[in-house]
Design a protein around this motif. Structure first.
Motif, mmCIF file in Angstrom:
data_model
loop_
_atom_site.group_PDB
_atom_site.id
_atom_site.type_symbol
_atom_site.label_atom_id
_atom_site.label_comp_id
_atom_site.label_asym_id
_atom_site.label_seq_id
_atom_site.Cartn_x
_atom_site.Cartn_y
_atom_site.Cartn_z
ATOM 1 N N GLU A 1 -22.682 35.625 39.937
ATOM 2 C CA GLU A 1 -21.294 35.256 40.157
ATOM 3 C C GLU A 1 -20.608 34.918 38.835
ATOM 4 O O GLU A 1 -21.255 34.619 37.833
ATOM 5 C CB GLU A 1 -21.171 34.085 41.135
ATOM 6 C CG GLU A 1 -21.869 32.809 40.696
ATOM 7 C CD GLU A 1 -21.738 31.706 41.759
ATOM 8 O OE1 GLU A 1 -21.634 30.530 41.374
ATOM 9 O OE2 GLU A 1 -21.733 32.045 42.959
ATOM 10 N N GLY A 2 -19.297 35.001 38.854
ATOM 11 C CA GLY A 2 -18.527 34.684 37.655
ATOM 12 C C GLY A 2 -17.990 35.939 36.988
ATOM 13 O O GLY A 2 -18.627 36.991 36.988
ATOM 14 N N LEU A 3 -16.773 35.790 36.468
ATOM 15 C CA LEU A 3 -16.131 36.892 35.748
ATOM 16 C C LEU A 3 -16.007 36.459 34.297
ATOM 17 O O LEU A 3 -15.473 35.388 34.018
ATOM 18 C CB LEU A 3 -14.741 37.151 36.344
ATOM 19 C CG LEU A 3 -13.800 38.029 35.524
ATOM 20 C CD1 LEU A 3 -14.368 39.428 35.321
ATOM 21 C CD2 LEU A 3 -12.435 38.098 36.197
ATOM 22 N N ARG A 4 -16.524 37.287 33.382
ATOM 23 C CA ARG A 4 -16.432 36.946 31.971
ATOM 24 C C ARG A 4 -15.696 38.042 31.200
ATOM 25 O O ARG A 4 -15.900 39.232 31.438
ATOM 26 C CB ARG A 4 -17.832 36.742 31.375
ATOM 27 C CG ARG A 4 -18.613 35.651 32.109
ATOM 28 C CD ARG A 4 -19.844 35.175 31.340
ATOM 29 N NE ARG A 4 -20.629 36.267 30.802
ATOM 30 C CZ ARG A 4 -21.382 36.170 29.698
ATOM 31 N NH1 ARG A 4 -21.424 35.026 29.012
ATOM 32 N NH2 ARG A 4 -22.090 37.190 29.285
ATOM 33 N N PHE A 5 -14.823 37.587 30.316
ATOM 34 C CA PHE A 5 -14.143 38.504 29.398
ATOM 35 C C PHE A 5 -14.839 38.391 28.050
ATOM 36 O O PHE A 5 -14.814 37.318 27.432
ATOM 37 C CB PHE A 5 -12.657 38.150 29.282
ATOM 38 C CG PHE A 5 -11.869 38.546 30.489
ATOM 39 C CD1 PHE A 5 -11.221 39.776 30.541
ATOM 40 C CD2 PHE A 5 -11.795 37.706 31.597
ATOM 41 C CE1 PHE A 5 -10.502 40.151 31.663
ATOM 42 C CE2 PHE A 5 -11.082 38.082 32.724
ATOM 43 C CZ PHE A 5 -10.432 39.311 32.761
ATOM 44 N N ILE A 6 -15.475 39.488 27.609
ATOM 45 C CA ILE A 6 -16.275 39.466 26.385
ATOM 46 C C ILE A 6 -15.433 39.957 25.207
ATOM 47 O O ILE A 6 -14.887 41.068 25.241
ATOM 48 C CB ILE A 6 -17.517 40.373 26.535
ATOM 49 C CG1 ILE A 6 -18.289 40.018 27.814
ATOM 50 C CG2 ILE A 6 -18.416 40.276 25.304
ATOM 51 C CD1 ILE A 6 -18.835 38.608 27.840
ATOM 52 N N GLY A 7 -15.291 39.112 24.202
ATOM 53 C CA GLY A 7 -14.515 39.468 23.010
ATOM 54 C C GLY A 7 -15.298 40.377 22.078
ATOM 55 O O GLY A 7 -16.475 40.681 22.312
ATOM 56 N N THR A 8 -14.662 40.810 21.012
ATOM 57 C CA THR A 8 -15.324 41.727 20.065
ATOM 58 C C THR A 8 -16.494 41.034 19.354
ATOM 59 O O THR A 8 -17.384 41.697 18.832
ATOM 60 C CB THR A 8 -14.321 42.230 18.998
ATOM 61 O OG1 THR A 8 -13.575 41.106 18.520
ATOM 62 C CG2 THR A 8 -13.392 43.261 19.599
ATOM 63 N N ASP A 9 -16.500 39.707 19.373
ATOM 64 C CA ASP A 9 -17.629 38.963 18.784
ATOM 65 C C ASP A 9 -18.790 38.813 19.761
ATOM 66 O O ASP A 9 -19.786 38.145 19.469
ATOM 67 C CB ASP A 9 -17.156 37.570 18.323
ATOM 68 C CG ASP A 9 -16.560 36.765 19.472
ATOM 69 O OD1 ASP A 9 -16.504 37.287 20.617
ATOM 70 O OD2 ASP A 9 -16.128 35.627 19.230
ATOM 71 N N GLY A 10 -18.678 39.413 20.942
ATOM 72 C CA GLY A 10 -19.758 39.343 21.919
ATOM 73 C C GLY A 10 -19.764 38.063 22.741
ATOM 74 O O GLY A 10 -20.605 37.890 23.626
ATOM 75 N N LYS A 11 -18.802 37.169 22.453
ATOM 76 C CA LYS A 11 -18.764 35.907 23.218
ATOM 77 C C LYS A 11 -17.701 35.963 24.321
ATOM 78 O O LYS A 11 -16.707 36.694 24.206
ATOM 79 C CB LYS A 11 -18.424 34.743 22.274
ATOM 80 C CG LYS A 11 -19.529 34.442 21.271
ATOM 81 C CD LYS A 11 -19.135 33.229 20.413
ATOM 82 C CE LYS A 11 -20.176 32.952 19.343
ATOM 83 N NZ LYS A 11 -19.647 32.093 18.264
ATOM 84 N N ALA A 12 -17.923 35.153 25.342
ATOM 85 C CA ALA A 12 -16.952 35.099 26.444
ATOM 86 C C ALA A 12 -15.716 34.320 26.017
ATOM 87 O O ALA A 12 -15.814 33.279 25.356
ATOM 88 C CB ALA A 12 -17.582 34.454 27.672
ATOM 89 N N LEU A 13 -14.533 34.846 26.399
ATOM 90 C CA LEU A 13 -13.285 34.140 26.091
ATOM 91 C C LEU A 13 -13.156 32.908 26.991
ATOM 92 O O LEU A 13 -13.381 32.996 28.190
ATOM 93 C CB LEU A 13 -12.078 35.038 26.378
ATOM 94 C CG LEU A 13 -11.477 35.846 25.239
ATOM 95 C CD1 LEU A 13 -12.471 36.878 24.734
ATOM 96 C CD2 LEU A 13 -10.200 36.539 25.714
ATOM 97 N N PRO A 14 -12.765 31.778 26.404
ATOM 98 C CA PRO A 14 -12.452 30.628 27.260
ATOM 99 C C PRO A 14 -10.970 30.679 27.642
ATOM 100 O O PRO A 14 -10.130 31.099 26.847
ATOM 101 C CB PRO A 14 -12.714 29.448 26.328
ATOM 102 C CG PRO A 14 -12.387 29.968 24.957
ATOM 103 C CD PRO A 14 -12.557 31.473 24.968
ATOM 104 N N PHE A 15 -10.660 30.315 28.877
ATOM 105 C CA PHE A 15 -9.253 30.221 29.278
ATOM 106 C C PHE A 15 -8.923 28.792 29.657
ATOM 107 O O PHE A 15 -9.737 28.115 30.276
ATOM 108 C CB PHE A 15 -8.955 31.127 30.487
ATOM 109 C CG PHE A 15 -9.040 32.583 30.168
ATOM 110 C CD1 PHE A 15 -8.257 33.141 29.168
ATOM 111 C CD2 PHE A 15 -9.900 33.399 30.872
ATOM 112 C CE1 PHE A 15 -8.336 34.495 28.881
ATOM 113 C CE2 PHE A 15 -9.976 34.751 30.598
ATOM 114 C CZ PHE A 15 -9.198 35.302 29.599
#
Lengths: 284, 284
Positions: A262-276
């Motif tokens: 579960e969970g939706l993650r947006f992965i940035g170009t640095d490979g880390k998930a974006l925090p909102f």
């Protein structure tokens, strides 16, 4: 397929927006939902509440805008109701669509391994709204115009309704921001997803904003009013979906993949998930 | 059969009316229209616009009222939409009903010689509204209560929908006053009509008001919010219609007759037509 959505002056549009654009927006936010369900529009009911200062001129332009879109989208006005209101202009539409029995595309249906697609470009309308509220990004006139027009008049993707119906395992229209809306789809499907931010389809204007202010990615993903379709497609159907969308002259872009969990993650170009800071745009 | 109607705080109800009564009214004004078309309710869509001061308590009572009537009238909520509004509470409902193909009762269909019937009693709600606005008629508590409750919560005549469908040549629901609404039916049918004022079904409370102020007959006939059914019936079917309505526990009263020509006249006990200052109640 039944759908109702209202737009309200000062909430979903500016009270001084052109009356024809208000009519278009009211109709198109509902059309967008039908498209995401793979449904063909049949017609609509209109319930209009108007302040007393609204005159024949405004009503004439509203009717013109409504008629233009009713013809464009093959979606006639079946009937309606008009009232006076001491509040703002309120346009409530109930829309009817059809799909072959049992084939309506739902939010629950995505499975691990499915590819995630989105139509058009994301974030334009939210950036357009920010501009109207005074955001001071340096943009060309054409770029400003593009973003603001995307807020003023949605471009619902009814052209790919049939492609969605025959290919998607799950779909919804993006009205409150890709992050929050797609998270709803993932919850309904009981799956997780990863979206690669670098693959998000962005207009030149949105790219220009992000070049000037990287943090605007949050507005792009959570700002709302896109009226694009996000959908999931089983891998063997992905190429056929792309071809069907292309044949309908709508760009669709693969932006990520469904996974178990579960969970939706947006992965940035640095490979880390974006925090909102906030998960989704909410008018409330 | 498709129908949409909205009610707005400060226009169609008082902002401090009980939330459950607001929900009932919103649903029932639409149910009333289905009944007049001889249609059976199938369900409805709800579009709700709420000011930010509306809290969970109000919403809970609203939902309770909505659910109660949805069960009572066999008319489930299919879906909906909720928005914030800077204006008053706005409840817009789109309702679906069914009739056997080709049998929907319309406004056009009355022919010279047809008898005119109306359900229930007329004028109560308009007098109830007048009381809430400060009218100072001497009435018993029960009479006041009756009139005000008729304004607060309509009693749509869905129980005789089938009787109307199988007997009426034309029908409509009375929402903007019998005088104006029935005049619309006469125009649509291209006929004239005479209504005998002495035959109008009036509640004891309405009779008490008229005894004190004869001029209140204008409020009774043009004041709106009755949500009764006015219909025309060919003479050979009149007795059967009466019996069918009686079997459904709804009082229907014959109040006049359709004639050739045009124009609707209300004939007083002196044999003269009543003059009205205005033809119909209009919220605009």
């Amino acid at each position: 397929v039944l759908k109702t959505d209202a737009i309200i002056g000062g909430v979903h549009f500016f009270p001084n927006d052109d009356a024809g654009a208000v009519a278009s927006k009211a109709l198109r936010v509902n059309l967008s939902d039908l498209a995401a369900k793979g449904a063909k529009p049949l017609g609509f009911l209109l319930s209009l509440a108007l302040p007393k200062e609204i005159g024949d001129d405004w009503l004439g332009r509203f009717a013109e805008g409504l008629r233009g879109d009713a013809v464009l989208f093959g979606c006639p006005l079946f009937g309606g109701d008009t009232d006076r209101t001491p509040g703002p202009i309120t346009v409530s539409i109930a829309m009817f669509g059809s799909v072959p029995e049992g084939t309506m595309v739902r939010r629950a249906g995505a499975k691990p391994g499915d590819r995630v697609f989105v139509s058009g470009t994301v974030g334009d309308a939210a950036l357009g709204l920010a501009l109207r509220k005074g955001a001071a990004w340096k943009l060309s006139d054409a770029q400003r115009q593009h973003l603001m027009s995307r807020y003023l008049v949605p471009q619902p993707r009814n052209a790919i309704a049939e492609a969605v119906r025959s290919h998607a395992s799950a779909a919804m229209d993006v009205s409150d921001g890709l992050a929050g809306d797609f998270a709803k789809l993932c919850r309904a499907s009981k799956v997780a997803a990863e979206i690669e931010v670098a693959r998000l389809p962005l207009s030149d204007a949105a790219k220009a904003v992000l070049a000037a202010e990287a943090g605007a990615i949050e507005t792009v993903l959570t700002g709302g009013d896109d009226y694009e379709i996000v959908c999931t497609v089983r891998p063997p159907k992905a190429d056929s979906f792309r071809a069907a969308a292309k044949a309908a002259n709508v760009v669709v872009t693969e932006i990520g993949q469904i996974a178990a969990g579960e969970g939706l993650r947006f992965i940035g170009t640095d490979g880390k998930a974006l925090p909102f800071r906030r998960a989704a745009f909410s008018h409330f």
